[in-house]
Design a protein around this motif. Structure first.
Motif, PDB file in Angstrom:
ATOM      1  N   LEU A 620      17.051 108.827  45.314  1.00  0.00           N
ATOM      2  CA  LEU A 620      17.162 107.584  45.518  1.00  0.00           C
ATOM      3  C   LEU A 620      17.409 107.641  47.232  1.00  0.00           C
ATOM      4  O   LEU A 620      17.038 106.754  48.098  1.00  0.00           O
ATOM      5  CB  LEU A 620      18.605 106.988  45.084  1.00  0.00           C
ATOM      6  N   PHE A 621      18.405 108.664  47.409  1.00  0.00           N
ATOM      7  CA  PHE A 621      18.786 109.021  48.986  1.00  0.00           C
ATOM      8  C   PHE A 621      17.500 109.028  49.781  1.00  0.00           C
ATOM      9  O   PHE A 621      17.322 108.666  50.845  1.00  0.00           O
ATOM     10  CB  PHE A 621      19.918 109.825  49.143  1.00  0.00           C
ATOM     11  N   ALA A 622      16.659 109.981  49.017  1.00  0.00           N
ATOM     12  CA  ALA A 622      15.533 110.115  49.799  1.00  0.00           C
ATOM     13  C   ALA A 622      14.674 109.002  50.263  1.00  0.00           C
ATOM     14  O   ALA A 622      14.005 108.790  51.066  1.00  0.00           O
ATOM     15  CB  ALA A 622      14.794 111.483  49.054  1.00  0.00           C
ATOM     16  N   LYS A 623      14.664 108.353  49.005  1.00  0.00           N
ATOM     17  CA  LYS A 623      14.014 107.018  49.379  1.00  0.00           C
ATOM     18  C   LYS A 623      14.358 105.947  50.218  1.00  0.00           C
ATOM     19  O   LYS A 623      13.792 105.448  51.122  1.00  0.00           O
ATOM     20  CB  LYS A 623      13.927 106.350  48.079  1.00  0.00           C
ATOM     21  N   LEU A 624      15.844 105.881  50.438  1.00  0.00           N
ATOM     22  CA  LEU A 624      16.395 105.340  51.326  1.00  0.00           C
ATOM     23  C   LEU A 624      16.103 105.755  52.617  1.00  0.00           C
ATOM     24  O   LEU A 624      15.925 104.832  53.749  1.00  0.00           O
ATOM     25  CB  LEU A 624      17.969 105.369  51.226  1.00  0.00           C
ATOM     26  N   ARG A 625      16.187 107.209  53.016  1.00  0.00           N
ATOM     27  CA  ARG A 625      15.932 107.497  54.097  1.00  0.00           C
ATOM     28  C   ARG A 625      14.270 107.726  54.495  1.00  0.00           C
ATOM     29  O   ARG A 625      13.859 107.881  55.741  1.00  0.00           O
ATOM     30  CB  ARG A 625      16.242 109.184  54.262  1.00  0.00           C
ATOM     31  N   GLY A 626      13.557 107.260  53.481  1.00  0.00           N
ATOM     32  CA  GLY A 626      12.101 107.066  53.947  1.00  0.00           C
ATOM     33  C   GLY A 626      11.428 108.569  53.943  1.00  0.00           C
ATOM     34  O   GLY A 626      10.653 108.578  54.581  1.00  0.00           O
ATOM     35  N   LYS A 627      11.908 109.380  53.084  1.00  0.00           N
ATOM     36  CA  LYS A 627      11.358 110.443  52.973  1.00  0.00           C
ATOM     37  C   LYS A 627      10.929 111.217  51.804  1.00  0.00           C
ATOM     38  O   LYS A 627      11.436 110.495  50.531  1.00  0.00           O
ATOM     39  CB  LYS A 627      12.224 111.713  53.488  1.00  0.00           C
ATOM     40  N   SER A 628       9.735 111.551  51.469  1.00  0.00           N
ATOM     41  CA  SER A 628       9.137 112.210  50.199  1.00  0.00           C
ATOM     42  C   SER A 628      10.241 113.145  49.704  1.00  0.00           C
ATOM     43  O   SER A 628      10.597 114.017  50.311  1.00  0.00           O
ATOM     44  CB  SER A 628       7.914 112.743  50.160  1.00  0.00           C
ATOM     45  N   TRP A 629      10.680 113.110  48.432  1.00  0.00           N
ATOM     46  CA  TRP A 629      11.611 113.813  47.666  1.00  0.00           C
ATOM     47  C   TRP A 629      10.831 115.155  47.391  1.00  0.00           C
ATOM     48  O   TRP A 629       9.840 115.148  46.591  1.00  0.00           O
ATOM     49  CB  TRP A 629      12.111 113.185  46.792  1.00  0.00           C
ATOM     50  N   GLU A 630      11.742 116.187  47.741  1.00  0.00           N
ATOM     51  CA  GLU A 630      10.768 117.739  47.354  1.00  0.00           C
ATOM     52  C   GLU A 630      11.668 118.267  46.463  1.00  0.00           C
ATOM     53  O   GLU A 630      12.835 118.364  46.302  1.00  0.00           O
ATOM     54  CB  GLU A 630      10.852 118.614  48.638  1.00  0.00           C
ATOM     55  N   PRO A 631      11.121 118.467  45.308  1.00  0.00           N
ATOM     56  CA  PRO A 631      11.905 119.174  44.161  1.00  0.00           C
ATOM     57  C   PRO A 631      12.279 120.582  44.418  1.00  0.00           C
ATOM     58  O   PRO A 631      13.491 121.112  44.025  1.00  0.00           O
ATOM     59  CB  PRO A 631      10.919 119.323  43.084  1.00  0.00           C
ATOM     60  N   THR A 632      11.690 121.334  45.077  1.00  0.00           N
ATOM     61  CA  THR A 632      11.948 122.771  45.586  1.00  0.00           C
ATOM     62  C   THR A 632      12.624 122.615  46.805  1.00  0.00           C
ATOM     63  O   THR A 632      12.171 122.324  47.950  1.00  0.00           O
ATOM     64  CB  THR A 632      10.663 123.853  45.816  1.00  0.00           C
ATOM     65  N   GLN A 633      13.884 122.932  46.747  1.00  0.00           N
ATOM     66  CA  GLN A 633      14.719 122.642  48.093  1.00  0.00           C
ATOM     67  C   GLN A 633      14.996 123.877  48.585  1.00  0.00           C
ATOM     68  O   GLN A 633      15.245 124.832  47.957  1.00  0.00           O
ATOM     69  CB  GLN A 633      15.981 121.860  47.720  1.00  0.00           C
ATOM     70  N   THR A 634      14.842 123.937  50.037  1.00  0.00           N
ATOM     71  CA  THR A 634      15.265 125.110  50.592  1.00  0.00           C
ATOM     72  C   THR A 634      16.816 125.050  51.046  1.00  0.00           C
ATOM     73  O   THR A 634      17.508 124.022  50.805  1.00  0.00           O
ATOM     74  CB  THR A 634      14.490 125.552  51.971  1.00  0.00           C
ATOM     75  N   GLN A 635      17.165 126.000  51.755  1.00  0.00           N
ATOM     76  CA  GLN A 635      18.480 126.256  52.027  1.00  0.00           C
ATOM     77  C   GLN A 635      18.898 124.901  52.920  1.00  0.00           C
ATOM     78  O   GLN A 635      20.066 124.212  52.500  1.00  0.00           O
ATOM     79  CB  GLN A 635      18.892 127.267  52.900  1.00  0.00           C
ATOM     80  N   SER A 636      18.258 124.506  53.867  1.00  0.00           N
ATOM     81  CA  SER A 636      18.634 123.508  54.667  1.00  0.00           C
ATOM     82  C   SER A 636      18.701 122.219  53.952  1.00  0.00           C
ATOM     83  O   SER A 636      19.456 121.352  54.138  1.00  0.00           O
ATOM     84  CB  SER A 636      17.625 123.266  55.717  1.00  0.00           C
ATOM     85  N   ALA A 637      17.533 121.927  53.119  1.00  0.00           N
ATOM     86  CA  ALA A 637      17.634 120.729  52.282  1.00  0.00           C
ATOM     87  C   ALA A 637      19.011 120.774  51.565  1.00  0.00           C
ATOM     88  O   ALA A 637      19.656 119.730  51.524  1.00  0.00           O
ATOM     89  CB  ALA A 637      16.592 120.860  51.504  1.00  0.00           C
ATOM     90  N   SER A 638      19.427 121.792  50.850  1.00  0.00           N
ATOM     91  CA  SER A 638      20.632 121.854  50.170  1.00  0.00           C
ATOM     92  C   SER A 638      21.756 121.191  51.145  1.00  0.00           C
ATOM     93  O   SER A 638      22.796 120.736  50.748  1.00  0.00           O
ATOM     94  CB  SER A 638      20.652 123.096  49.526  1.00  0.00           C
ATOM     95  N   SER A 639      21.658 121.870  52.541  1.00  0.00           N
ATOM     96  CA  SER A 639      22.701 121.517  53.121  1.00  0.00           C
ATOM     97  C   SER A 639      22.745 120.175  53.461  1.00  0.00           C
ATOM     98  O   SER A 639      23.905 119.450  53.847  1.00  0.00           O
ATOM     99  CB  SER A 639      22.975 122.591  54.478  1.00  0.00           C
ATOM    100  N   SER A 640      21.488 119.483  53.869  1.00  0.00           N
ATOM    101  CA  SER A 640      21.406 118.146  54.159  1.00  0.00           C
ATOM    102  C   SER A 640      21.715 117.339  52.855  1.00  0.00           C
ATOM    103  O   SER A 640      22.360 116.091  52.994  1.00  0.00           O
ATOM    104  CB  SER A 640      19.908 117.883  54.594  1.00  0.00           C
ATOM    105  N   LEU A 641      21.450 118.030  51.662  1.00  0.00           N
ATOM    106  CA  LEU A 641      21.865 117.192  50.431  1.00  0.00           C
ATOM    107  C   LEU A 641      23.323 116.927  50.545  1.00  0.00           C
ATOM    108  O   LEU A 641      23.934 115.954  50.048  1.00  0.00           O
ATOM    109  CB  LEU A 641      21.461 118.052  49.439  1.00  0.00           C
TER     110      LEU A 641
END
Lengths: 665, 649
Positions: A620-641
């Protein structure tokens, strides 16, 4: 009844007289003497000598009439066998004032305070006694002698200072300022103080105006010795002053030769006072005028010129009015030194007995020069001076330079064994710990050329300094051929750094290194007088007759040390601690960081398996931010999460709050 | 291809030896002018512990103390390598004595211990040079021979570093293979990290300065490296010997026992053991997409992993260490017995000893023996038959001669406050006496405090752990010199770090060229370091020599030095390794001068992009020095390895 009383009184009187006559030999004694001596450089030496003697306690008891109680108790308490304390201002000029007579070798002292003491206690108690003694003396004499208490300030010389000194402790404070507050307690030890007798001459301004001023106190006791010969406690108090007589008009008169007439002086002109009688408690009260050997020979020449050769040679010494000078009062006695080697020239002493003078007829000796005379004082075999080398505050070198003096004839009792004339002398030097002397860098320069140390040093004893515990002590016995003109000893040192509290208030002035002591064990400064009972009664003259090794002190060295910044210790402490805290914190942070990451990793795994909601939210948040959601998250994604989660939470809370507000309001 | 490789390797070998010899020659040339350089008195070079002058002084005292034993001394102590070289500080007489006795008996036993050839060679060299060392006429020592000894020590250290580096590299390659990241090895042009580390060590200006300035630290360094080398080669007695002697010489290497045990237990280098487990689990869990053939082959090639802790070796090591230390203590006890026993060594510093003074009665004969150069053959006899000798002994008897010397207390309680490049001297000069003990404890506990966490985190990289320990202790030690705090020690342990920097980022070769992820940043660091290294002597000069400056200025440079601690260089270079992705541009920048290693660099980038490592923002807290970066870099490296092994595309 009356007869009985009278009888009783008579008996009492008789018994007291009898007892007095019995114990006559063991009576306390006090004597005062003053020696005046014209010096070669137009100055006058005044040497006061007071001697008090107390008979042994075993026979005499604890109560004294004359002997100062404080010192008696001192001796008893600390079991002092010998002690010498001196307060000195100014430096004894060995070249001009002489270095080879009893006065210079025993009364010329280093500037400041010098204290040495020999104790009659077991070895392990010596230091404790010393410490207590320093405190007591500092109380007695209003001086900071208590600074000698710390082990960094005193030393235990073995043979360099005095031969066969067992439990001797030596300490000196070169920077101690000496003034009347030290003199007053010293005078208090005299039975008449400065109210009567010779001590009345000690007018403070005139004494302290002098070039050299040294007050000395020497105790020697045989109270605790195992020897049968007990003589009790002897206390010598001497005050040696070198004064400049005020030049009168007559003195400025110049003679045909370039020499200027020496200024004439009298007791009243140099001290501003007259002697108005003796101290009634004193056994003897004498004034001496000493004419030096050099002066005597000069005067003799003068005399010979005047009266023709050979005439009046015998009678010269007897006269107190000669072509050279004139004494205003006829001496009671003229004492002539008996010189074993050379009969022609010898010291002449004019003795005056103060008993004959009183308040109405005060004693005011005048010494009037009639003819300009130039003479020189007897010199020690070597003239010592000490100086610093090098620049900067990191290191340097101490140099002791010894120059051979012109041997005044007959004085050098040179060691002429083995057909070679050898000159022996000892050097004793104490160096405070913050001047770290590297004794292995000792170099000997003989006549300017470096020489092997082993050729000249007979013995050496080193006690290296230890930081904040003990000073460095060096005792050296050197042997030189007589032909040597000069010797220089150099020692390198590093300058230490002190704690901020250890600096004296005027830290930038520098630190004083105490004087080195140069002693000549083969040379003895003593005078020989004809055997006479009356001579033995004078303590001063008997002191002169004692054999005392020739000693001389070098200059005090002023070593500038680097100073830390005194103003902001807090800054240093806080900044240093901050740096350490930063180091510690960041290192710990780096080490700890992995744990968090691991947790996140595990969480992500967990969320992959179970956390549907979380995934949805993130989607949902990814949609809100207008980015495609990636199921395999890297470390930075996790931090951004994490951050997005946080934002989401905030928004959620805000939304709930807004709803609550809306519905309830 | 292979032939080419061989030729290149031989070339490299030659290259190494020529460079090493060149450095030795350079040193010798400098030594020739060392009197003009006057380096020995610099506070950066000689500390109270390492100053040769103090060492000679203490020896002088020792010599003059026991004339009766001179006969023994001259005959047996000729083979005392450390005696003259280890400075025992002001009151560290016992140390010198101890070294005497220690080495006196050790050298004959060297073959016994199965030392490598280097150690034996060193002992020979020392034996030959010592008579000349002793010959210090008029308080001088033979400067040339002494410095030569340091040069040899430095050279040996470099050779040991090289050997250890090679050993480490092998271990690293093996571990990479076992992780299945062999491509990394294939692609990268392998630069032998040992060679580089050794050359960096030899050519580091600060090492050269220390060596020429005749401070005794090269010897201490040699022993430390010896112990690590012994551990890497699994020469247990050698490792134990090195450790015991290093501890004895400068106390702080005592903490090296942890990495030494880990090296012996786990081997010099391996990835985290968890990695293997994860790898296995990931293989099991996710069906690997790569071809099975390759996997199987790799599995086959993968030997039994050295995960198991080899207790036997460790027990062996501990036994040897205790044996050596007992031996050392025994010898100390024997030699220090007349000076108050072994307790003197361990006594706390401020103990007030008034009665114990070192008494030296030196007579002519003894001076002959001590100071003057003369041939050593006649003297013992001469000294003993000298008629004055009786007096000498008498003098000694009358005054109980006790050397007050607290060897370790001197190191721990920082009584000597002369300025050095550390921060403790000024701190303890200014701190209130009341808190002195507290801060002493704080600073030393700071060293000890980090032992456990670091050991837990880095237990798989014991060599690197050793390096970190040494770096920490050199930061917090009481009398640091440039040799220990500076980058000099670092390169000596660069080999510990080097294999991890993908076989040598050549930028490491230039200690001052800082390859950081951020250009501005590296430039700043570089400038700061250069500025400090120039400012520090200037401030020292202003304060000490001219008397115009203030102590605070000098202390400020010392402070900044502690902060900058040039270690950041090599270490942050490690750190850069972690963030290749986001910082390609700047990486290019620093790699440019080394375009010859472009291949390596590309490979590096490829690997990292393949791995998809997200740049873990290493907060290069450059203010807080050193270790932090290196540790974080190392941890990141591990992380990357894990990712490489797990998330293989």
């Amino acid at each position: 009844m009356a007869a009985v009383l009278r009888f009783l009184i008579a008996v009492l009187l008789f018994s007291s007289i009898a007892s007095a006559s019995l114990s006559q030999e063991e009576e306390e004694e006090f004597s005062e003497e003053l020696l005046l001596k014209p010096l070669a450089d137009r100055k006058v030496l005044a040497h006061f000598h007071f001697e008090s003697k107390a008979p042994p306690t075993r026979t005499y008891g604890h109560h004294h009439r004359l002997f100062p109680k404080a010192l008696y108790q001192l001796v008893q308490k600390f079991r002092i066998r010998e002690m010498e304390l001196s307060f000195t201002q100014g430096r004894w000029n060995y070249e001009r004032w002489g270095g080879f007579d009893p006065i210079s070798s025993s009364n010329a002292k280093p500037p400041g305070v010098e204290l040495w003491a020999v104790f009659d206690v077991p070895h392990d108690l010596v230091d404790a006694s010393w410490k207590n003694l320093t405190h007591t003396l500092s109380g007695l004499f209003c001086a900071s002698i208590n600074f000698l208490e710390s082990s960094t300030a005193y030393s235990a010389p073995d043979w360099g200072f005095q031969p066969f000194s067992g439990s001797l402790r030596y300490g000196s404070l070169p920077r101690e300022a000496v003034c009347t507050e030290n003199l007053t307690p010293w005078l208090k030890l005299l039975p008449c103080r400065d109210k009567a007798g010779l001590a009345a001459l000690m007018d403070r301004p005139s004494i302290y105006r002098g070039f050299y001023h040294s007050q000395r106190l020497r105790l020697s006791s045989t109270e605790f010795g195992s020897t049968e010969l007990e003589s009790g406690i002897a206390l010598d108090q001497t005050l040696t002053v070198v004064l400049q007589p005020t030049t009168s008009q007559r003195a400025s008169m110049t003679y045909s030769s370039d020499s200027v007439l020496q200024p004439s002086w009298s007791l009243s002109s140099i001290f501003g006072r007259k002697v108005s009688g003796r101290c009634v408690l004193a056994k003897s009260s004498n004034v001496y005028v000493q004419v030096e050997r050099g002066l005597v020979s000069e005067l003799k020449n003068l005399h010979a010129e005047d009266e023709g050769s050979g005439a009046g040679n015998v009678t010269f010494e007897k006269t107190w009015n000669n072509p050279g000078f004139e004494l205003s009062i006829a001496p009671n006695r003229v004492i002539k030194e008996v010189n074993i080697l050379h009969d022609e020239t010898s010291i002449v002493l004019y003795e005056y007995l103060i008993d004959n003078y009183s308040n109405s007829e005060p004693f005011d000796l005048g010494f009037t020069w009639k003819f300009p005379v130039v003479w020189s004082s007897p010199q020690a075999p070597l003239h010592a001076s000490r100086f610093l080398m090098g620049s900067g505050n990191e290191r340097g070198a101490i140099a002791i330079s010894l120059k051979a003096t012109e041997p005044s004839d007959g004085l050098w009792v040179a060691d002429t064994i083995e057909n070679s004339c050898m000159l022996r002398f000892n050097v004793f030097q104490v160096v405070p710990w913050y001047v770290r002397v590297y004794f292995h860098t000792l170099q000997v320069f003989v006549d300017g050329k470096p020489q092997s140390v082993t050729d000249f040093i007979e013995r050496m004893r080193i006690s290296p300094s230890e930081d904040k515990v003990s000073p460095g002590v060096m005792e050296m016995a050197l042997k030189l051929p007589c032909c040597v003109k000069s010797v220089t000893l150099t020692l390198e040192f590093d300058k230490g750094f002190l704690h901020i509290d250890e600096y004296p208030p005027d830290a930038n002035q520098g630190f004083d290194i105490p004087s080195a002591v140069i002693s000549f064990p083969d040379f003895h400064a003593s005078m020989h007088f004809l055997k006479d009972d009356s001579l033995n009664k004078s303590p001063l003259l008997s002191k002169f007759q004692e054999k005392s090794p020739v000693l001389c002190y070098t200059e005090v060295l002023l070593v500038p040390l680097t100073t830390p910044d005194f103003s902001m210790p807090y800054n240093v402490i806080t900044i240093t601690c901050t740096v350490f805290a930063l180091y510690f914190g960041s290192l710990l942070n780096v080490l700890r960081r992995r744990v968090g990451e691991e947790e996140r990793f595990l969480k992500r795994k967990d969320s992959k398996k179970t956390g549907r909601l979380g995934q949805l939210l993130s989607k949902l948040f990814a949609k809100l931010r207008g980015k495609s959601w990636e199921p395999t998250q890297t470390q930075s994604a996790s931090s951004s999460l994490i951050s997005s989660k946080l934002i989401f939470k905030v928004i959620l809370v805000a939304g709930i709050a807004a709803g609550w507000q809306y519905y309830s309001g | 291809m292979e032939e080419e490789k061989e030729t290149t390797t031989t070339k490299k070998k030659q290259c190494f030896w020529t460079w090493a010899m060149a450095s030795v020659i350079f040193r010798l040339v400098l030594i020739h002018f060392s009197r003009n350089l006057n380096l020995a008195s610099r506070p950066e070079v000689s500390t109270p512990l390492t100053s040769l002058r103090r060492c000679i002084f203490s020896l002088f005292l020792y010599d003059s103390q026991t004339p009766a034993h001179r006969f023994l001394y001259l005959n047996l102590d000729l083979n005392a390598p450390f005696s003259l070289l280890h400075c025992s500080g002001r009151g560290l007489l016992a140390e010198a004595i101890l070294n005497f006795s220690l080495c006196r008996i050790h050298v004959p036993r060297f073959p016994f211990v199965a030392l490598n050839s280097w150690a034996i060679d060193s002992s020979k060299v020392v034996v030959e040079s010592l008579p000349t060392l002793l010959s210090r006429g008029e308080g001088q020592y033979n400067h040339l021979i002494c410095s030569l000894l340091f040069v040899i020590a430095d050279f040996m250290t470099a050779v040991l570093i090289r050997a250890t580096g090679q050993n480490l590299q092998m271990a690293y390659n093996q571990s990479l293979k076992s992780l299945g990241i062999v491509r990394l090895l294939e692609r990268s042009e392998m630069l032998s990290s040992g060679d580089i580390a050794a050359l960096v060590y030899l050519w580091n200006p600060l090492t050269i300065v220390t060596c020429v300035g005749s401070s005794t630290s090269p010897i201490e360094n040699l022993v430390v490296v010896l112990s690590l080398y012994g551990a890497c080669r699994r020469l247990v007695p050698l490792a134990a010997f090195g450790w015991v002697i290093a501890t004895h010489l400068s106390l702080y290497p005592a903490i090296l026992i942890v990495p030494l045990i880990l090296i012996l237990g786990y081997g010099p280098d391996s990835p985290r053991r968890k990695l293997f487990q994860q790898r296995v689990s990931s293989k099991v869990g996710e069906n690997p997409s790569t071809d099975i053939h390759y996997q199987q082959k790799e599995l086959a090639s993968q030997p039994i992993l050295p995960i198991r802790f080899s207790w036997w070796l460790v027990v062996h090591f501990i036994l040897w260490a205790s044996l050596w230390s007992c031996y050392v203590l025994l010898l100390c006890g024997i030699s220090v017995r007349q000076y108050g026993g072994l307790g003197e060594m361990f006594k706390r510093y401020p103990c007030c000893i008034n009665c114990s003074k070192v008494l030296n009665d030196i007579e002519k004969a003894d001076w002959d023996n001590n100071l003057a150069t003369r041939d050593s053959h006649e003297h013992p006899l001469k000294g003993s038959s000298d008629p004055t000798h009786s007096f000498q002994t008498m003098g000694n008897l009358t005054a109980p001669a006790t050397a007050n010397s607290d060897t370790y207390g001197f190191i721990l309680t920082v009584p000597d406050l002369s300025p050095n490049i550390g921060v403790l001297w000024y701190f303890f000069a200014e701190v209130f006496d009341y808190f002195r003990n507290f801060f002493l404890i704080v600073f030393h506990v700071n060293i000890l405090f980090m032992i456990l966490p670091l050991a837990i985190r880095l237990n798989h990289r014991p060599c690197f752990l050793a390096f970190v320990y040494i770096a920490i202790s050199s930061l917090l030690k009481s009398y640091p010199s440039v040799f220990f705090t500076g980058p000099v020690k670092q390169p000596s342990f660069l080999w510990a770090a080097l294999p991890y920097t993908l076989e040598g980022q050549v930028a490491d070769l230039i200690p001052n060229l800082h390859p950081s992820e951020d250009m501005q940043f590296s430039f700043f660091l570089f400038c700061g370091y250069v500025g400090i290294s120039f400012l520090s002597p200037v401030m020292h000069n202003l304060w000490i020599w001219r008397g115009t400056g203030n102590a605070n200025f000098y202390f400020a440079t010392a402070m900044a030095y502690a902060c900058f601690q040039p270690k950041t260089k090599q270490l942050s270079s490690l750190a850069t390794y972690q963030h290749p992705e986001g910082h390609q541009s700047c990486m290019e920048f620093w790699a440019l001068p080394w375009s010859c290693h472009q291949g390596l660099y590309e490979n590096f980038l490829i690997v990292s992009t393949e791995a998809g490592v997200k740049p873990w923002t290493v907060k290069l807290d450059w203010k807080i020095i050193l270790v932090v970066e290196s540790v974080s870099a190392m941890l990141n490296h591990d992380r990357m390895l894990r990712k490489l092994s797990i998330m293989k595309p």
